[in-house]
Design a protein around this motif. Structure first.
Motif, PDB file in Angstrom:
ATOM      1  N   SER A  35      -8.313 -10.761  -2.223  1.00  0.00           N
ATOM      2  CA  SER A  35      -7.532  -9.742  -1.731  1.00  0.00           C
ATOM      3  C   SER A  35      -8.516  -8.715  -1.964  1.00  0.00           C
ATOM      4  O   SER A  35      -9.543  -8.691  -2.736  1.00  0.00           O
ATOM      5  CB  SER A  35      -5.916  -8.974  -1.673  1.00  0.00           C
ATOM      6  OG  SER A  35      -6.208  -8.620  -3.071  1.00  0.00           O
ATOM      7  N   TRP A  77     -17.317   1.303  -3.744  1.00  0.00           N
ATOM      8  CA  TRP A  77     -16.887   0.810  -3.023  1.00  0.00           C
ATOM      9  C   TRP A  77     -17.884   0.824  -1.321  1.00  0.00           C
ATOM     10  O   TRP A  77     -18.889   0.878  -1.768  1.00  0.00           O
ATOM     11  CB  TRP A  77     -16.200   2.219  -2.523  1.00  0.00           C
ATOM     12  CG  TRP A  77     -15.347   2.348  -3.110  1.00  0.00           C
ATOM     13  CD1 TRP A  77     -14.593   3.817  -4.832  1.00  0.00           C
ATOM     14  CD2 TRP A  77     -13.748   2.229  -3.139  1.00  0.00           C
ATOM     15  NE1 TRP A  77     -13.712   3.829  -5.160  1.00  0.00           N
ATOM     16  CE2 TRP A  77     -12.395   2.550  -4.061  1.00  0.00           C
ATOM     17  CE3 TRP A  77     -12.863   1.316  -2.117  1.00  0.00           C
ATOM     18  CZ2 TRP A  77     -11.387   2.049  -4.456  1.00  0.00           C
ATOM     19  CZ3 TRP A  77     -11.908   1.049  -2.715  1.00  0.00           C
ATOM     20  CH2 TRP A  77     -10.911   1.358  -3.343  1.00  0.00           C
ATOM     21  N   ALA A  89      -3.924   3.870   1.740  1.00  0.00           N
ATOM     22  CA  ALA A  89      -4.415   2.383   0.724  1.00  0.00           C
ATOM     23  C   ALA A  89      -3.809   1.282   1.027  1.00  0.00           C
ATOM     24  O   ALA A  89      -2.571   1.293   1.001  1.00  0.00           O
ATOM     25  CB  ALA A  89      -4.041   3.247  -0.364  1.00  0.00           C
ATOM     26  N   TRP A 127     -14.249  -0.491   1.859  1.00  0.00           N
ATOM     27  CA  TRP A 127     -12.951  -1.371   0.560  1.00  0.00           C
ATOM     28  C   TRP A 127     -13.778  -1.432  -0.557  1.00  0.00           C
ATOM     29  O   TRP A 127     -14.534  -1.413  -1.013  1.00  0.00           O
ATOM     30  CB  TRP A 127     -12.472  -2.888   2.148  1.00  0.00           C
ATOM     31  CG  TRP A 127     -13.911  -3.463   1.325  1.00  0.00           C
ATOM     32  CD1 TRP A 127     -15.552  -3.012   2.956  1.00  0.00           C
ATOM     33  CD2 TRP A 127     -14.755  -4.719   1.550  1.00  0.00           C
ATOM     34  NE1 TRP A 127     -16.236  -3.739   2.812  1.00  0.00           N
ATOM     35  CE2 TRP A 127     -15.949  -4.805   1.538  1.00  0.00           C
ATOM     36  CE3 TRP A 127     -14.405  -4.660   0.313  1.00  0.00           C
ATOM     37  CZ2 TRP A 127     -16.912  -5.756   1.035  1.00  0.00           C
ATOM     38  CZ3 TRP A 127     -15.019  -6.213  -0.137  1.00  0.00           C
ATOM     39  CH2 TRP A 127     -15.955  -7.023   0.023  1.00  0.00           C
ATOM     40  N   PRO A 138      -3.004   5.394  -2.553  1.00  0.00           N
ATOM     41  CA  PRO A 138      -4.096   5.901  -3.231  1.00  0.00           C
ATOM     42  C   PRO A 138      -4.604   6.913  -4.343  1.00  0.00           C
ATOM     43  O   PRO A 138      -4.061   7.578  -5.110  1.00  0.00           O
ATOM     44  CB  PRO A 138      -4.994   6.139  -2.415  1.00  0.00           C
ATOM     45  CG  PRO A 138      -3.841   6.955  -0.944  1.00  0.00           C
ATOM     46  CD  PRO A 138      -2.442   6.313  -1.264  1.00  0.00           C
ATOM     47  N   GLU A 153      -9.566   7.121  -5.658  1.00  0.00           N
ATOM     48  CA  GLU A 153      -9.938   6.406  -4.519  1.00  0.00           C
ATOM     49  C   GLU A 153      -9.744   7.455  -3.086  1.00  0.00           C
ATOM     50  O   GLU A 153     -10.811   6.951  -1.768  1.00  0.00           O
ATOM     51  CB  GLU A 153      -8.446   4.977  -3.901  1.00  0.00           C
ATOM     52  CG  GLU A 153      -8.445   4.482  -5.010  1.00  0.00           C
ATOM     53  CD  GLU A 153      -7.410   3.280  -4.882  1.00  0.00           C
ATOM     54  OE1 GLU A 153      -7.289   2.051  -5.163  1.00  0.00           O
ATOM     55  OE2 GLU A 153      -6.698   3.863  -4.779  1.00  0.00           O
ATOM     56  N   SER A 165      -3.535  -3.186   0.376  1.00  0.00           N
ATOM     57  CA  SER A 165      -4.146  -3.973  -0.405  1.00  0.00           C
ATOM     58  C   SER A 165      -3.790  -5.179   0.937  1.00  0.00           C
ATOM     59  O   SER A 165      -2.662  -5.655   1.419  1.00  0.00           O
ATOM     60  CB  SER A 165      -3.272  -4.883  -0.943  1.00  0.00           C
ATOM     61  OG  SER A 165      -3.735  -3.796  -2.521  1.00  0.00           O
ATOM     62  N   ALA A 192       2.579   1.133  -3.532  1.00  0.00           N
ATOM     63  CA  ALA A 192       0.796   1.514  -3.526  1.00  0.00           C
ATOM     64  C   ALA A 192       0.332   3.109  -3.079  1.00  0.00           C
ATOM     65  O   ALA A 192      -0.495   2.547  -2.557  1.00  0.00           O
ATOM     66  CB  ALA A 192       0.204   0.085  -4.178  1.00  0.00           C
ATOM     67  N   GLY A 201       1.078  -1.621  -0.134  1.00  0.00           N
ATOM     68  CA  GLY A 201      -0.344  -0.157   0.098  1.00  0.00           C
ATOM     69  C   GLY A 201       1.064   1.174   0.030  1.00  0.00           C
ATOM     70  O   GLY A 201       1.919   1.396  -0.365  1.00  0.00           O
ATOM     71  N   ARG A 226      -9.016  -4.097  -1.452  1.00  0.00           N
ATOM     72  CA  ARG A 226      -8.386  -2.478  -1.352  1.00  0.00           C
ATOM     73  C   ARG A 226      -9.354  -1.911  -0.447  1.00  0.00           C
ATOM     74  O   ARG A 226     -10.177  -1.574  -0.832  1.00  0.00           O
ATOM     75  CB  ARG A 226      -8.123  -2.393  -2.617  1.00  0.00           C
ATOM     76  CG  ARG A 226      -7.408  -0.998  -2.907  1.00  0.00           C
ATOM     77  CD  ARG A 226      -6.214  -0.937  -2.434  1.00  0.00           C
ATOM     78  NE  ARG A 226      -5.539   0.967  -3.086  1.00  0.00           N
ATOM     79  CZ  ARG A 226      -4.422   1.223  -3.970  1.00  0.00           C
ATOM     80  NH1 ARG A 226      -3.719   0.207  -2.759  1.00  0.00           N
ATOM     81  NH2 ARG A 226      -3.764   1.525  -3.889  1.00  0.00           N
ATOM     82  N   PRO A 233      -9.739  -4.262  -7.392  1.00  0.00           N
ATOM     83  CA  PRO A 233      -8.375  -3.183  -6.837  1.00  0.00           C
ATOM     84  C   PRO A 233      -8.875  -2.859  -8.397  1.00  0.00           C
ATOM     85  O   PRO A 233      -8.251  -2.758  -9.384  1.00  0.00           O
ATOM     86  CB  PRO A 233      -7.349  -3.102  -6.585  1.00  0.00           C
ATOM     87  CG  PRO A 233      -7.829  -4.396  -5.360  1.00  0.00           C
ATOM     88  CD  PRO A 233      -8.800  -4.894  -5.678  1.00  0.00           C
TER      89      PRO A 233
END
Length: 107
Positions: free
Chosen positions: A29, A91, A17, A80, A63, A67, A19, A61, A4, A31, A84
């Motif tokens: 998984s 969301w 953010a 979440w 956001p 996001e 995962s 990674a 993240g 996000r 992703p």
């Protein structure tokens, strides 16, 4: 444990953010996005929901702007998505994921 990153907003708060493995299906998984005053508080918010082994190492990674917008417009500030990067997958509020993990038959 988590892949993240984070971004600092103009008001000094952050959006983190991550995962994470899905609690009700560890092979998959999700996000997760968290809005908080700082990075430690964002991780504490997740730990308080039962995700105990959540750590953010690095900023590999962060956001995306979409996001950031999604989490800022959600009243809880924690959302979440199972897929992703898939705009068709909406969301979800974090309470729905936590509830599904605690009560698998109700999901």
């Amino acid at each position: 444990m988590a892949d993240g990153g984070f971004v600092r907003l103009l008001d000094g708060s952050v959006v983190v953010a991550l995962s994470l493995p899905r609690p009700d299906a560890p092979a998959r998984s999700v996000r997760v996005l968290v809005h908080a005053v700082n990075r430690p508080r964002a991780l504490t918010r997740l730990r308080n929901l039962g995700l105990r082994a959540v750590y953010l190492r690095g900023n590999a990674a962060p956001p995306t702007p979409d996001e950031v917008s999604a989490v800022l417009h959600h009243p809880e500030g924690i959302v979440w998505r199972a897929t992703p990067g898939d705009a068709a997958d909406p969301w979800q509020p974090m309470t729905r994921l936590v509830h599904a993990a605690r009560h698998p038959r109700a999901a």
